[in-house]
Design a protein around this motif. Structure first.
Motif, PDB file in Angstrom:
ATOM      1  N   GLY A   1      50.718  40.872  27.759  1.00 31.08           N
ATOM      2  CA  GLY A   1      49.369  41.348  28.016  1.00 31.08           C
ATOM      3  C   GLY A   1      49.288  41.938  29.413  1.00 31.08           C
ATOM      4  N   ASP A   2      48.075  42.070  29.939  1.00 40.20           N
ATOM      5  CA  ASP A   2      47.897  42.631  31.275  1.00 40.20           C
ATOM      6  C   ASP A   2      48.605  41.801  32.336  1.00 40.20           C
ATOM      7  N   SER A   3      48.479  40.486  32.247  1.00 42.39           N
ATOM      8  CA  SER A   3      49.062  39.618  33.274  1.00 42.39           C
ATOM      9  C   SER A   3      49.551  38.297  32.690  1.00 42.39           C
ATOM     10  N   HIS A   4      49.961  38.322  31.436  1.00 43.50           N
ATOM     11  CA  HIS A   4      50.477  37.123  30.773  1.00 43.50           C
ATOM     12  C   HIS A   4      51.482  37.538  29.710  1.00 43.50           C
ATOM     13  N   SER A   5      52.280  36.571  29.273  1.00 41.64           N
ATOM     14  CA  SER A   5      53.289  36.827  28.249  1.00 41.64           C
ATOM     15  C   SER A   5      53.317  35.691  27.245  1.00 41.64           C
ATOM     16  N   LEU A   6      53.786  36.016  26.033  1.00 36.34           N
ATOM     17  CA  LEU A   6      53.968  35.043  24.962  1.00 36.34           C
ATOM     18  C   LEU A   6      55.386  35.153  24.436  1.00 36.34           C
TER      19      LEU A   6
ATOM     20  N   SER B   1      53.548  30.314  26.429  1.00 40.68           N
ATOM     21  CA  SER B   1      52.822  31.303  27.220  1.00 40.68           C
ATOM     22  C   SER B   1      53.037  31.042  28.701  1.00 40.68           C
ATOM     23  N   TRP B   2      52.879  32.118  29.494  1.00 37.70           N
ATOM     24  CA  TRP B   2      52.952  32.000  30.949  1.00 37.70           C
ATOM     25  C   TRP B   2      52.291  33.216  31.577  1.00 37.70           C
ATOM     26  N   GLY B   3      51.981  33.102  32.863  1.00 39.23           N
ATOM     27  CA  GLY B   3      51.293  34.166  33.598  1.00 39.23           C
ATOM     28  C   GLY B   3      49.889  33.727  33.961  1.00 39.23           C
ATOM     29  N   SER B   4      48.966  34.683  34.024  1.00 38.79           N
ATOM     30  CA  SER B   4      47.575  34.391  34.358  1.00 38.79           C
ATOM     31  C   SER B   4      46.817  33.954  33.115  1.00 38.79           C
ATOM     32  N   GLY B   5      45.981  32.934  33.289  1.00 39.42           N
ATOM     33  CA  GLY B   5      45.184  32.439  32.175  1.00 39.42           C
ATOM     34  C   GLY B   5      43.707  32.326  32.519  1.00 39.42           C
ATOM     35  N   ARG B   6      43.249  33.108  33.483  1.00 33.70           N
ATOM     36  CA  ARG B   6      41.854  33.022  33.940  1.00 33.70           C
ATOM     37  C   ARG B   6      40.848  33.169  32.815  1.00 33.70           C
ATOM     38  N   SER B   7      41.184  33.959  31.803  1.00 35.59           N
ATOM     39  CA  SER B   7      40.261  34.181  30.689  1.00 35.59           C
ATOM     40  C   SER B   7      40.667  33.425  29.433  1.00 35.59           C
ATOM     41  N   GLY B   8      41.573  32.471  29.584  1.00 33.30           N
ATOM     42  CA  GLY B   8      41.993  31.661  28.444  1.00 33.30           C
ATOM     43  C   GLY B   8      43.171  32.214  27.676  1.00 33.30           C
ATOM     44  N   GLN B   9      43.762  33.318  28.132  1.00 31.43           N
ATOM     45  CA  GLN B   9      44.816  33.959  27.360  1.00 31.43           C
ATOM     46  C   GLN B   9      46.127  33.184  27.278  1.00 31.43           C
TER      47      GLN B   9
ATOM     48  N   THR C   1      44.770  27.795  34.650  1.00 34.42           N
ATOM     49  CA  THR C   1      44.455  29.163  35.035  1.00 34.42           C
ATOM     50  C   THR C   1      45.689  30.036  35.214  1.00 34.42           C
ATOM     51  N   SER C   2      46.839  29.420  35.447  1.00 35.80           N
ATOM     52  CA  SER C   2      48.075  30.200  35.515  1.00 35.80           C
ATOM     53  C   SER C   2      49.280  29.278  35.418  1.00 35.80           C
ATOM     54  N   SER C   3      50.393  29.884  35.024  1.00 29.13           N
ATOM     55  CA  SER C   3      51.649  29.150  34.948  1.00 29.13           C
ATOM     56  C   SER C   3      52.787  30.132  35.181  1.00 29.13           C
TER      57      SER C   3
END
Length: 181
Positions: free
Chosen positions: A47-52, A62-70, A78-80
């Motif tokens: 995604g924009d700032s996360h990966s699966l 999942s990892w990366g930014s999770g500010r919006s629950g992604q 919020t991030s990993s």
């Protein structure tokens, strides 16, 4: 980043060989030595700032930014910087993953799960799309604010924000549940 030696271009025009110098970098994160090293990764989505990542056992990481629950890890995550198991999908054999922007989708043969922030839903953990149970999912894909599911028999379903007619239904009406194209 650690710079690798330049690559040699083996293409030639007539008798002339070109040397092509291009910088290549070694990856910062090597998934084979991370949390996923015990599993065989069969699919990835970014995604924009996360990966699966999807493993051969049907688990989603999942990892990366999770500010919006992604990340799908709950509202306190919020991030990993390392892959983490999306535990609310444990025990469910996921066959397909897709992501874009700030939302994600996972599919089994007969169910669709969504999480993150989008026109369709906003959830910090995966929720099953109750209104739709495809016959057999063959592929899923996502755009900025919409989703598409292709069934094994060729039926294509789309839903989400449709301001430009991207859903393919002949109009610009946005849909919260899938409809066949």
């Amino acid at each position: 980043h650690k710079e690798l030696p330049p690559l040699q271009d083996q293409t030639s025009t007539g008798s002339e060989k070109k040397e092509h110098k291009e910088k290549r970098y070694q990856p910062i994160v090597n998934l084979s030595t991370s949390r996923l090293n015990h599993f065989h990764v069969v699919s990835i989505a970014c995604g924009d700032s996360h990966s699966l990542a999807l493993t051969n056992l049907g688990s989603v990481y999942s990892w990366g930014s999770g500010r919006s629950g992604q990340l799908g890890l709950g509202d306190d995550m919020t991030s990993s910087s390392k892959p983490k198991l999306v535990s609310s999908l444990s025990g469910i054999h996921v066959s397909f993953i897709a992501t874009t922007g700030q939302h994600c989708c996972a599919a089994t043969d007969r169910n669709i799960y969504l999480w993150g922030k989008s026109f369709i839903a906003h959830s910090f953990t995966p929720i099953m799309l109750e209104a739709f149970h495809p016959r057999k999912v063959k592929q899923i894909s996502m755009g900025r604010e919409f989703c598409a599911v292709l069934e094994d028999d060729g039926n294509l379903y789309t839903w989400g924000e449709n301001l430009t007619g991207v859903l393919g239904h002949g109009n610009t009406a946005s849909l919260r549940i899938p409809y066949v194209v």
